[in-house]
Design an enzyme around this catalytic site. Sequence first.
Site, PDB file in Angstrom:
ATOM      1  N   CYS A   1       1.007  -1.185  -0.209  1.00 15.75           N
ATOM      2  CA  CYS A   1       0.122   0.165  -0.108  1.00 15.75           C
ATOM      3  C   CYS A   1       0.836   1.049  -0.097  1.00 15.75           C
ATOM      4  O   CYS A   1       2.069   1.031  -0.255  1.00 15.75           O
ATOM      5  CB  CYS A   1      -1.020   0.020   1.101  1.00 15.75           C
ATOM      6  SG  CYS A   1      -0.188  -0.076   2.767  1.00 15.75           S
ATOM      7  N   GLY A   2       0.495   2.422   0.579  1.00 18.16           N
ATOM      8  CA  GLY A   2       1.223   3.575   0.179  1.00 18.16           C
ATOM      9  C   GLY A   2       2.488   3.380   1.243  1.00 18.16           C
ATOM     10  O   GLY A   2       3.514   3.772   0.891  1.00 18.16           O
ATOM     11  N   THR A   3       2.171   3.086   2.509  1.00 14.73           N
ATOM     12  CA  THR A   3       3.324   2.749   3.403  1.00 14.73           C
ATOM     13  C   THR A   3       3.732   1.296   3.701  1.00 14.73           C
ATOM     14  O   THR A   3       4.698   1.013   4.502  1.00 14.73           O
ATOM     15  CB  THR A   3       3.041   3.491   4.705  1.00 14.73           C
ATOM     16  OG1 THR A   3       1.664   2.773   5.106  1.00 14.73           O
ATOM     17  CG2 THR A   3       2.631   4.980   4.401  1.00 14.73           C
TER      18      THR A   3
ATOM     19  N   GLY B   1      -1.025  -0.033   6.763  1.00 16.96           N
ATOM     20  CA  GLY B   1      -2.193  -0.688   6.615  1.00 16.96           C
ATOM     21  C   GLY B   1      -2.426  -1.953   6.613  1.00 16.96           C
ATOM     22  O   GLY B   1      -3.236  -2.612   7.094  1.00 16.96           O
TER      23      GLY B   1
END
Length: 143
Positions: free
Chosen positions: A66-68, A71
């Site tokens: 995901c973005g980081t 999550g």
Amino acid sequence: MVKIIIGSDHAGFNLKEKLKKYFDKKKIRYEDVGTYSLERVDYPYYAKKVARKIIKNRNTRGILICGTGTGMVIAANKIKGVRAVVAYDLYSAKMSRMDNDANILALRGRYFSYKKTQQIVNMWINSKFTGKSIHRKRIKSIE
Ligand code: RB5
């Protein structure tokens, strides 16, 4: 050779596509469970999809993007038997396999070096659980 079940949300989509090409080149077996475009989606859905598959199939491990990565890890670890980690460096990637027998690696799709990601993935795929009784005991006590 272990098979990788790979999944991402929209923020991880581009990195997922890049890693698939890399896996093709390296002859690493994988299954892509989506997402299949840049359209906005919710990461927990893909975390659950990958988690359920790797729990059912012994010779598989998961990669979630995901973005980081955070999550995905939070969501995946809700599924019994999952030991998901996010790694931004080689040492964590290696030790998460050797000591924790991590079965899912979460990656950061945004603002991170692709070269570093490739090294982390390589390290994680090629590192093995030591199987030491002290680590087995600790893992068991998590469960
Ligand atoms: C999506 O914008 C972003 O929130 C997600 O990819 C992820 O970083 C969540 O942890």
